[in-house]
Design a protein around this motif. Sequence first.
Motif, PDB file in Angstrom:
ATOM      1  N   ALA A 149      -3.233  -2.338 -10.613  1.00 23.53           N
ATOM      2  CA  ALA A 149      -4.167  -3.182 -11.354  1.00 23.53           C
ATOM      3  C   ALA A 149      -3.518  -3.739 -12.620  1.00 23.53           C
ATOM      4  CB  ALA A 149      -5.424  -2.386 -11.700  1.00 23.53           C
ATOM      5  N   ALA A 150      -2.737  -2.904 -13.308  1.00 24.55           N
ATOM      6  CA  ALA A 150      -2.082  -3.353 -14.535  1.00 24.55           C
ATOM      7  C   ALA A 150      -1.032  -4.418 -14.236  1.00 24.55           C
ATOM      8  CB  ALA A 150      -1.446  -2.167 -15.248  1.00 24.55           C
ATOM      9  N   LEU A 151      -0.258  -4.227 -13.172  1.00 27.05           N
ATOM     10  CA  LEU A 151       0.757  -5.215 -12.807  1.00 27.05           C
ATOM     11  C   LEU A 151       0.115  -6.506 -12.326  1.00 27.05           C
ATOM     12  CD1 LEU A 151       3.366  -2.929 -11.001  1.00 27.05           C
ATOM     13  CD2 LEU A 151       3.692  -4.160 -13.161  1.00 27.05           C
ATOM     14  N   TRP A 152      -1.006  -6.414 -11.628  1.00 26.48           N
ATOM     15  CA  TRP A 152      -1.716  -7.629 -11.189  1.00 26.48           C
ATOM     16  C   TRP A 152      -2.192  -8.426 -12.407  1.00 26.48           C
ATOM     17  CZ3 TRP A 152      -1.825 -10.137  -6.776  1.00 26.48           C
ATOM     18  CH2 TRP A 152      -2.806 -11.105  -6.558  1.00 26.48           C
ATOM     19  N   ARG A 153      -2.706  -7.721 -13.410  1.00 25.77           N
ATOM     20  CA  ARG A 153      -3.139  -8.412 -14.635  1.00 25.77           C
ATOM     21  C   ARG A 153      -1.952  -9.002 -15.389  1.00 25.77           C
ATOM     22  NH1 ARG A 153      -6.414  -3.684 -15.020  1.00 25.77           N
ATOM     23  NH2 ARG A 153      -4.938  -2.792 -16.527  1.00 25.77           N
ATOM     24  N   ARG A 162       0.837  -1.204   0.000  1.00 23.26           N
ATOM     25  CA  ARG A 162       0.000   0.000   0.000  1.00 23.26           C
ATOM     26  C   ARG A 162       0.878   1.263   0.000  1.00 23.26           C
ATOM     27  NH1 ARG A 162      -2.881  -0.954   4.325  1.00 23.26           N
ATOM     28  NH2 ARG A 162      -4.745  -1.728   3.245  1.00 23.26           N
ATOM     29  N   TYR A 163       1.942   1.234   0.787  1.00 23.89           N
ATOM     30  CA  TYR A 163       2.853   2.378   0.853  1.00 23.89           C
ATOM     31  C   TYR A 163       3.472   2.648  -0.519  1.00 23.89           C
ATOM     32  CZ  TYR A 163       6.936   5.171   2.183  1.00 23.89           C
ATOM     33  OH  TYR A 163       7.894   6.159   2.260  1.00 23.89           O
ATOM     34  N   VAL A 164       3.961   1.600  -1.177  1.00 24.36           N
ATOM     35  CA  VAL A 164       4.624   1.766  -2.476  1.00 24.36           C
ATOM     36  C   VAL A 164       3.689   2.404  -3.499  1.00 24.36           C
ATOM     37  CG1 VAL A 164       5.564   0.482  -4.452  1.00 24.36           C
ATOM     38  CG2 VAL A 164       6.327  -0.063  -2.126  1.00 24.36           C
ATOM     39  N   PHE A 165       2.414   2.010  -3.484  1.00 20.04           N
ATOM     40  CA  PHE A 165       1.499   2.471  -4.532  1.00 20.04           C
ATOM     41  C   PHE A 165       0.707   3.721  -4.174  1.00 20.04           C
ATOM     42  CE2 PHE A 165       2.328  -1.777  -6.089  1.00 20.04           C
ATOM     43  CZ  PHE A 165       2.370  -1.581  -7.455  1.00 20.04           C
ATOM     44  N   ARG A 210       9.608   1.766 -10.171  1.00 21.86           N
ATOM     45  CA  ARG A 210       8.928   0.721 -10.936  1.00 21.86           C
ATOM     46  C   ARG A 210       9.394  -0.670 -10.530  1.00 21.86           C
ATOM     47  NH1 ARG A 210       4.467   0.053 -14.493  1.00 21.86           N
ATOM     48  NH2 ARG A 210       4.789  -1.952 -15.525  1.00 21.86           N
ATOM     49  N   ARG A 211      10.685  -0.825 -10.295  1.00 22.09           N
ATOM     50  CA  ARG A 211      11.197  -2.151  -9.928  1.00 22.09           C
ATOM     51  C   ARG A 211      10.621  -2.594  -8.586  1.00 22.09           C
ATOM     52  NH1 ARG A 211      17.158  -3.366  -7.678  1.00 22.09           N
ATOM     53  NH2 ARG A 211      16.926  -5.584  -7.285  1.00 22.09           N
ATOM     54  N   MET A 212      10.558  -1.688  -7.622  1.00 22.74           N
ATOM     55  CA  MET A 212       9.996  -2.044  -6.322  1.00 22.74           C
ATOM     56  C   MET A 212       8.512  -2.400  -6.467  1.00 22.74           C
ATOM     57  SD  MET A 212      10.726  -2.484  -3.170  1.00 22.74           S
ATOM     58  CE  MET A 212      10.003  -2.556  -1.533  1.00 22.74           C
ATOM     59  N   ALA A 213       7.795  -1.630  -7.277  1.00 18.00           N
ATOM     60  CA  ALA A 213       6.375  -1.892  -7.492  1.00 18.00           C
ATOM     61  C   ALA A 213       6.166  -3.268  -8.120  1.00 18.00           C
ATOM     62  CB  ALA A 213       5.774  -0.808  -8.377  1.00 18.00           C
ATOM     63  N   ALA A 265       6.814   7.569  -1.638  1.00 16.26           N
ATOM     64  CA  ALA A 265       7.363   6.337  -2.194  1.00 16.26           C
ATOM     65  C   ALA A 265       7.900   6.536  -3.604  1.00 16.26           C
ATOM     66  CB  ALA A 265       6.303   5.246  -2.190  1.00 16.26           C
ATOM     67  N   ARG A 266       7.300   7.436  -4.367  1.00 12.62           N
ATOM     68  CA  ARG A 266       7.692   7.603  -5.771  1.00 12.62           C
ATOM     69  C   ARG A 266       9.146   8.045  -5.919  1.00 12.62           C
ATOM     70  NH1 ARG A 266       3.990   5.910  -9.833  1.00 12.62           N
ATOM     71  NH2 ARG A 266       2.096   5.483  -8.641  1.00 12.62           N
ATOM     72  N   THR A 267       9.628   8.809  -4.956  1.00 14.19           N
ATOM     73  CA  THR A 267      11.023   9.261  -5.031  1.00 14.19           C
ATOM     74  C   THR A 267      11.930   8.494  -4.079  1.00 14.19           C
ATOM     75  OG1 THR A 267      10.470  11.033  -3.471  1.00 14.19           O
ATOM     76  CG2 THR A 267      10.452  11.577  -5.819  1.00 14.19           C
ATOM     77  N   LEU A 268      11.356   7.785  -3.107  1.00  7.56           N
ATOM     78  CA  LEU A 268      12.176   7.043  -2.152  1.00  7.56           C
ATOM     79  C   LEU A 268      12.841   5.840  -2.801  1.00  7.56           C
ATOM     80  CD1 LEU A 268      13.067   6.560   0.828  1.00  7.56           C
ATOM     81  CD2 LEU A 268      11.004   5.153   1.080  1.00  7.56           C
ATOM     82  N   PHE A 269      12.077   5.070  -3.580  1.00  2.00           N
ATOM     83  CA  PHE A 269      12.616   3.865  -4.207  1.00  2.00           C
ATOM     84  C   PHE A 269      13.153   4.213  -5.590  1.00  2.00           C
ATOM     85  CE2 PHE A 269       9.172   2.403  -1.391  1.00  2.00           C
ATOM     86  CZ  PHE A 269       9.901   1.577  -0.547  1.00  2.00           C
ATOM     87  N   VAL A 270      14.415   3.826  -5.836  1.00  2.00           N
ATOM     88  CA  VAL A 270      15.066   4.142  -7.110  1.00  2.00           C
ATOM     89  C   VAL A 270      15.535   2.827  -7.753  1.00  2.00           C
ATOM     90  CG1 VAL A 270      16.909   5.460  -8.220  1.00  2.00           C
ATOM     91  CG2 VAL A 270      15.843   6.333  -6.114  1.00  2.00           C
ATOM     92  N   PRO A 271      14.914   2.404  -8.867  1.00  2.00           N
ATOM     93  CA  PRO A 271      13.731   3.002  -9.476  1.00  2.00           C
ATOM     94  C   PRO A 271      12.441   2.516  -8.792  1.00  2.00           C
ATOM     95  CG  PRO A 271      14.455   1.148 -10.800  1.00  2.00           C
ATOM     96  CD  PRO A 271      15.442   1.262  -9.663  1.00  2.00           C
TER      97      PRO A 271
END
Length: 278
Positions: free
Chosen positions: A212-216, A158-161, A174-177, A166-172
Amino acid sequence: MVDRGALGEFLRNRRGRIGPAEVGLPAGTGRRQTPGLRREELAALAGVSVDYYIRLERGRDTNPGPAVLDALATALRLDDDERAHLHALARNAAGRPARRPRPAASPRPGLRLLLAAVRPTPAYVLSPTSDVLAANQEGYRLLAGVEQWPAQRRNLVRYVFTHPAARTLFVPWRRMAEDCVAHLRTVAAADPDSPELARLVAELSGTAEEFAALWRHYDVRVKSGARRTFQHPGVGRLELTSEILTAPDGQRFVAFQPDAGSPDRDAVALLAHAPAYR
């Protein structure tokens, strides 16, 4: 209630990811209606009849043997995590899900003691669905802003999304997501009746289109530790390696360790004193 269509969903997803040229088959004549292999092509590669494969994919046969599953996994070029996921889905479809104790809502006492023992290394006790059951001070400060959330809302996925930091904390980011969602897919196979998973997936599918897109998309990956880069608002850039210990009930102890003698080690020591995220 077990979703007996989950096995077919996974097979269709992976069949759509492989083109005929990748497995040494000619492209054939005529326009393909969908990407990837045709059912008859995959059946031939796995050494099963087309009719039998169609029954598997449509959920009409829910008891494939280990040899059939391994043949399908090889034909689909599944990695170890994906192969284990396929077998877990087949056990679920046959009504034989693996049984393990339901994870407690509070952290195991031994894991809580570890949180203090590893300081100043940031560390967490997470549920199978990544609820933050406990953390040391450095762990809370590493996830900038998570302390401002009510305890029952603190969840890594939930925190990541949904948390703006979170958008600037994790680099990159997208990989964490991607890793978070791929891990949740393994939870779905291990505990298909999990109400916590169902609620989390429903919530994030409705509020975060990227989730939702990653879950699909349906990647499957067991979290087993990785090198992570953080751009922290209080102490700057950190390169940390996660180590994960998993208890029998699925609770996980996760620690983010700096390399010995690195500037990251000094930065980690400052985390507990970093100002709270605003």
